[in-house]
Design an enzyme around this catalytic site. Sequence first.
Site, mmCIF file in Angstrom:
data_model
loop_
_atom_site.group_PDB
_atom_site.id
_atom_site.type_symbol
_atom_site.label_atom_id
_atom_site.label_comp_id
_atom_site.label_asym_id
_atom_site.label_seq_id
_atom_site.Cartn_x
_atom_site.Cartn_y
_atom_site.Cartn_z
ATOM 1 C CG HIS A 90 -23.957 -92.801 79.994
ATOM 2 N ND1 HIS A 90 -23.634 -93.334 78.767
ATOM 3 C CD2 HIS A 90 -25.305 -92.916 80.109
ATOM 4 C CE1 HIS A 90 -24.734 -93.749 78.154
ATOM 5 N NE2 HIS A 90 -25.771 -93.505 78.941
ATOM 6 C CG ASP A 92 -20.617 -95.746 78.339
ATOM 7 O OD1 ASP A 92 -21.036 -94.885 79.134
ATOM 8 O OD2 ASP A 92 -21.053 -96.916 78.312
ATOM 9 C CG ASP A 129 -28.352 -93.962 75.615
ATOM 10 O OD1 ASP A 129 -27.952 -93.422 76.654
ATOM 11 O OD2 ASP A 129 -28.718 -95.155 75.562
ATOM 12 C CD GLU A 159 -26.110 -96.159 81.263
ATOM 13 O OE1 GLU A 159 -27.274 -96.281 81.695
ATOM 14 O OE2 GLU A 159 -25.788 -96.388 80.068
ATOM 15 C CD GLU A 160 -25.622 -97.311 76.984
ATOM 16 O OE1 GLU A 160 -26.361 -98.235 77.365
ATOM 17 O OE2 GLU A 160 -26.065 -96.229 76.580
ATOM 18 C CG ASP A 183 -29.182 -91.825 80.151
ATOM 19 O OD1 ASP A 183 -29.313 -91.818 78.913
ATOM 20 O OD2 ASP A 183 -28.667 -92.770 80.773
ATOM 21 C CG HIS A 470 -29.001 -99.270 73.345
ATOM 22 N ND1 HIS A 470 -29.152 -100.038 74.482
ATOM 23 C CD2 HIS A 470 -28.528 -98.080 73.764
ATOM 24 C CE1 HIS A 470 -28.788 -99.338 75.541
ATOM 25 N NE2 HIS A 470 -28.403 -98.149 75.125
#
Length: 496
Positions: A90, A92, A129, A159-160, A183, A470
């Site tokens: 992904h 984003d 990520d 995705e997040e 991922d 994150h």
Amino acid sequence: MEVNNNFKKREEKQMSVLENLEPQKVLRFFEEMSQIPRGTFDTKRISDYCVAFAKERGLAVIQDEANNVIITKPGTEGYETSEPVILQGHLDMVCEKTADSDHDFKTDGLDLYIDNGYLRAKNTTLGSDNGIAVAMAMAVLDSSDIPHPPIEALFTVDEEDGMGGAHAIDLTLLKGKKLINIDSEEEGILTTGCAGGIQYESTLPVHKEKKSGSLVTFRVHGLLGGHSGAEIHKQRGNSNKMTGRFLYRLSQETDFNLISVNGGSKDNVITLDTTAEFLVSKDAETTVLAKAKEMEQIWNNEFMGEEPGLKVDISVSQADDAEVFDAASTENVVAYLELCPNGLQEYSRKLEGVVETSLNMGVVETKEDCVRALFQIRSSVETRKHQIKEQVEVCTKLTGGKGRVIGEYPAWQYDPNSELRQIMVDTYKELYGKEPVVSAIHAGLECGLFLGKRPDLDCVSFGPNLLDVHSVNEALDLASTQRSWDYLKAVLKNCK
């Protein structure tokens, strides 16, 4: 092309940090992407970059209305008629920064640096990520010396926060059945299943009045935070819940009126910084200060050194005619913050050490007439996922609020007949002389949504070692990235 011209201007301002490191192409594409803002719901520029990349190389490309991108490349000599392999990641990234950072995720590229074999970004998340997946797929698409079957590179968006790109993508555009999702975050582990999730929003109405007194600003911060799927088992502190605990315990000793409580920006990030403002009488100041000091000591004792940066700040000033929550609203919000479940709930009964069910109170924010909370609920067991949702729902109703599901995605079930998994296991043994770990993860992956649309897909996820995704401590292990790149090339060679 406009995207590349814009990038070249940015590149001139910043010397390459990764120019002489291996794998060169993978890291070059990752560094280019890192200079393009690509937070969730802000993916048009990075999507256009991918389209420009494909057109410059004469590769077929599709960009859908959601900004998902599919790039296809024919198989190399000897692989022309092989079944296509889908490489997926992904575009984003989660956008988090330190409290003192002036970084603007809408306009600024990331400030990359190397730290003892790890790639990091100064004072922000790194975006490994899932930028590393896109970079690896681009390196395959750009190659002339890597044997591979026809490649279908699928780059999804958003995705997040809700997996919007995976929801929107038309998978009938893909011919392949073998899908390699890049991922995962721990080298040597092949992920073959993941938890499903629910995004849940609670809204508690508040009624306000004017009062004068001592204005208290309470802040708990300096926590490690992290990914609410990958790191929930570490039982890190959630500053929203900690603030609720402080406020509830204080309410047992003195009256106060809340003004605001705010913490977190993403439902899938363990909250590491929360601030509450409230009004007390002058003679209650000593009680408040003592309770804050007491709670800091309690938390340090409970965490046993595993939250080394934990800090509690408190200040008091005078406020006249402040707009505050009335007594009933204050009681409801405090009760809600204290009562709602949070964190690890159940371990799997079949896979030792794997979390089955959890939830994260990722966001609490004060609006004009309400307090809003946002949860990420996860479970590999569908009924448990909904049970936890019901618990939050009950807490919301009991404290006068309303709740709703704003997003949901299914679990990815293990496939005992996966041909791709066997190829990847055998390839790993060829390279390293041992078997990889085959497991499921608690974090959500897009494979569950893909399989809901295309049950014929054969999905496996892998990736290099990533730390603290994150969070502002996010790091990419460069040596692991090289090994993972070599492994991907070997897997593609064996998909004949």
